[in-house]
Scaffold this motif. Structure first.
Motif, PDB file in Angstrom:
ATOM      1  N   GLY A  28     -58.522  61.827  60.815  1.00 32.16           N
ATOM      2  CA  GLY A  28     -57.647  62.785  61.478  1.00 32.16           C
ATOM      3  C   GLY A  28     -58.072  63.188  62.877  1.00 32.16           C
ATOM      4  N   GLU A  29     -59.225  62.715  63.358  1.00 29.97           N
ATOM      5  CA  GLU A  29     -59.672  63.041  64.722  1.00 29.97           C
ATOM      6  C   GLU A  29     -58.959  62.160  65.748  1.00 29.97           C
ATOM      7  N   ILE A  30     -58.755  62.706  66.938  1.00 24.64           N
ATOM      8  CA  ILE A  30     -58.316  61.915  68.090  1.00 24.64           C
ATOM      9  C   ILE A  30     -59.483  61.921  69.078  1.00 24.64           C
ATOM     10  N   VAL A  31     -60.106  60.773  69.252  1.00 22.58           N
ATOM     11  CA  VAL A  31     -61.341  60.683  70.039  1.00 22.58           C
ATOM     12  C   VAL A  31     -61.116  59.814  71.270  1.00 22.58           C
ATOM     13  N   GLY A  32     -61.477  60.355  72.439  1.00 24.49           N
ATOM     14  CA  GLY A  32     -61.418  59.599  73.676  1.00 24.49           C
ATOM     15  C   GLY A  32     -62.726  58.864  73.906  1.00 24.49           C
ATOM     16  N   PHE A  33     -62.630  57.599  74.290  1.00 20.14           N
ATOM     17  CA  PHE A  33     -63.800  56.745  74.516  1.00 20.14           C
ATOM     18  C   PHE A  33     -63.820  56.381  75.994  1.00 20.14           C
ATOM     19  N   LEU A  34     -64.750  56.973  76.741  1.00 24.22           N
ATOM     20  CA  LEU A  34     -64.774  56.844  78.198  1.00 24.22           C
ATOM     21  C   LEU A  34     -66.011  56.096  78.673  1.00 24.22           C
ATOM     22  N   GLY A  35     -65.890  55.537  79.862  1.00 27.07           N
ATOM     23  CA  GLY A  35     -67.031  54.885  80.495  1.00 27.07           C
ATOM     24  C   GLY A  35     -66.586  54.147  81.735  1.00 27.07           C
ATOM     25  N   PRO A  36     -67.496  53.889  82.685  1.00 24.09           N
ATOM     26  CA  PRO A  36     -67.145  53.107  83.869  1.00 24.09           C
ATOM     27  C   PRO A  36     -66.743  51.685  83.475  1.00 24.09           C
ATOM     28  N   ASN A  37     -66.176  50.953  84.424  1.00 20.39           N
ATOM     29  CA  ASN A  37     -65.860  49.544  84.167  1.00 20.39           C
ATOM     30  C   ASN A  37     -67.136  48.792  83.785  1.00 20.39           C
ATOM     31  N   GLY A  38     -67.036  47.965  82.753  1.00 20.05           N
ATOM     32  CA  GLY A  38     -68.187  47.179  82.321  1.00 20.05           C
ATOM     33  C   GLY A  38     -69.174  47.930  81.452  1.00 20.05           C
ATOM     34  N   ALA A  39     -68.793  49.142  81.002  1.00 17.28           N
ATOM     35  CA  ALA A  39     -69.721  49.966  80.213  1.00 17.28           C
ATOM     36  C   ALA A  39     -69.841  49.492  78.770  1.00 17.28           C
ATOM     37  N   GLY A  40     -68.836  48.732  78.283  1.00 14.96           N
ATOM     38  CA  GLY A  40     -68.881  48.244  76.914  1.00 14.96           C
ATOM     39  C   GLY A  40     -67.751  48.743  76.031  1.00 14.96           C
ATOM     40  N   LYS A  41     -66.773  49.431  76.599  1.00  8.86           N
ATOM     41  CA  LYS A  41     -65.695  50.027  75.806  1.00  8.86           C
ATOM     42  C   LYS A  41     -64.868  48.971  75.077  1.00  8.86           C
ATOM     43  N   SER A  42     -64.339  48.013  75.831  1.00  6.35           N
ATOM     44  CA  SER A  42     -63.470  47.007  75.217  1.00  6.35           C
ATOM     45  C   SER A  42     -64.237  46.135  74.230  1.00  6.35           C
ATOM     46  N   THR A  43     -65.489  45.862  74.534  1.00  9.78           N
ATOM     47  CA  THR A  43     -66.312  45.062  73.610  1.00  9.78           C
ATOM     48  C   THR A  43     -66.424  45.755  72.262  1.00  9.78           C
ATOM     49  N   LEU A  44     -66.703  47.054  72.270  1.00 14.89           N
ATOM     50  CA  LEU A  44     -66.828  47.782  71.009  1.00 14.89           C
ATOM     51  C   LEU A  44     -65.499  47.818  70.262  1.00 14.89           C
ATOM     52  N   MET A  45     -64.404  48.026  70.989  1.00  9.14           N
ATOM     53  CA  MET A  45     -63.095  48.061  70.337  1.00  9.14           C
ATOM     54  C   MET A  45     -62.759  46.716  69.695  1.00  9.14           C
ATOM     55  N   LYS A  46     -63.125  45.641  70.354  1.00  7.22           N
ATOM     56  CA  LYS A  46     -62.878  44.309  69.796  1.00  7.22           C
ATOM     57  C   LYS A  46     -63.725  44.069  68.547  1.00  7.22           C
ATOM     58  N   ILE A  47     -64.915  44.635  68.511  1.00 11.59           N
ATOM     59  CA  ILE A  47     -65.754  44.534  67.304  1.00 11.59           C
ATOM     60  C   ILE A  47     -65.128  45.328  66.163  1.00 11.59           C
ATOM     61  N   LEU A  48     -64.639  46.534  66.465  1.00  7.63           N
ATOM     62  CA  LEU A  48     -64.040  47.378  65.430  1.00  7.63           C
ATOM     63  C   LEU A  48     -62.763  46.768  64.858  1.00  7.63           C
ATOM     64  N   THR A  49     -62.079  45.948  65.652  1.00 10.93           N
ATOM     65  CA  THR A  49     -60.834  45.332  65.191  1.00 10.93           C
ATOM     66  C   THR A  49     -61.038  43.893  64.728  1.00 10.93           C
ATOM     67  N   THR A  50     -62.289  43.444  64.608  1.00 12.41           N
ATOM     68  CA  THR A  50     -62.705  42.120  64.089  1.00 12.41           C
ATOM     69  C   THR A  50     -62.430  40.971  65.051  1.00 12.41           C
ATOM     70  N   TYR A  51     -62.064  41.250  66.304  1.00 17.74           N
ATOM     71  CA  TYR A  51     -61.849  40.184  67.274  1.00 17.74           C
ATOM     72  C   TYR A  51     -63.174  39.590  67.752  1.00 17.74           C
TER      73      TYR A  51
END
Length: 301
Positions: A28-51
């Motif tokens: 039920g939480e809405i969590v914002g995931f922030l960071g500069p370009n190249g910080a690792g945000k998209s990489t982590l999201m792709k891991i969480l979605t099995t990509y």
């Protein structure tokens, strides 16, 4: 627990994209995931979605291991990637029907998500005919089609005009009433408007994880800058309730720090009135998300 990340690391050759990242997101939480370009945000999201597969560590989504229970994770996650991949030659309903077949959900669900995402006026068109805002709605509709418990959104409002941004923001907020939402964005106001909590990553490491409400109750206290029309003696200022410290900024302008959660601006108006003064300017100076982001990311440079 909707999302649980334990010591996740990922390397691209000699570059460490994620370095022992750990956090959890409650249902039920809405969590914002922030960071500069190249910080690792998209990489982590792709891991969480099995990509992508992590090199080390464990990640669970709704109790399912992203490495060994991929199908279960995919069924419980709705994912909108940063570059929303759509088949532009398909009609809106045609595209959603294709996705319904993939997820093996009833076709009646298509009309439900079209209405939920505000696509009804454009649902008869080809995707190539839609504006960027409506294409984002199609991506969100596809992510919601199988009624997932968790939404993972990577830069959902990139490239939108101000009106489209507000519409998509409200849509995400509305959807988040019944689902866990984990979203990445560069727009600080978006996180402040939508999210309960913010996680900031830099150089592959989590550097801040805090509730947004705590920004206004920082340990430094409540800071208000006030400009009076006349000079005020320090002894008089000391009579203001909850005043912890004060600093003369310039001439008749003071920076006042209070140790209280109560909004002290009405008390300052009363103070001015009772002492024959006028308040020419009154400004809250507490830390917002943008200043926090700058502070913590600069420290890591």
């Amino acid at each position: 627990m909707s999302i649980e990340v334990k010591d996740i690391s990922k390397n691209y050759g000699s570059q460490k994209a994620l370095d022992a990242v750990s956090f959890s997101v409650n249902k039920g939480e809405i969590v914002g995931f922030l960071g500069p370009n190249g910080a690792g945000k998209s990489t982590l999201m792709k891991i969480l979605t099995t990509y992508l597969n992590a090199d080390e560590g464990i990640a669970l989504v709704n109790g399912n291991d992203v490495a060994t229970q991929q199908k279960a994770v995919q069924k419980s996650v709705g994912y909108l990637p940063e570059h929303n991949p759509l088949y532009l030659d398909l009609y809106v309903k045609e595209y959603l029907a294709f996705n319904a077949d993939v997820y093996k959900v009833d076709k009646s669900r298509i009309d439900e998500v079209i209405q939920l995402t505000g696509l009804t006026p454009e649902s008869h068109k080809k995707i190539s005919q839609l504006s960027k805002g409506y294409r984002q709605r199609v991506g969100l509709a596809a992510a919601l089609l199988h009624d997932p418990e968790v939404l993972i959104l990577d830069e959902p409002t990139t490239g939108l005009d101000p009106n489209q941004l507000i519409e998509i923001r409200e849509l995400i907020k509305n959807v988040g009433k019944n689902k866990t939402v984990f979203l990445s964005t560069h727009i600080m106001q978006e996180v402040e408007a939508i999210c309960d909590r913010v996680i900031i990553i830099n150089h592959g490491k989590i550097i801040t994880d805090r509730k947004l409400g705590s920004l206004n109750t920082d340990s430094k206290g409540q800071i208000i800058e006030v400009e009076f029309d006349l000079r005020v003696e320090e002894q008089l200022l000391q009579l203001i309730p909850h005043l912890a410290s004060y600093k003369n900024v310039h001439d008749f302008t003071w920076e006042l720090t209070f140790k209280t959660d109560k909004d002290m601006r009405p008390a300052l108006f009363d103070f001015a009135h009772d002492n024959g003064l006028k308040t020419l300017q009154l400004t809250h100076k507490n830390k917002n998300l943008e200043t926090l982001f700058r502070e913590v990311t600069k420290k890591e440079e």
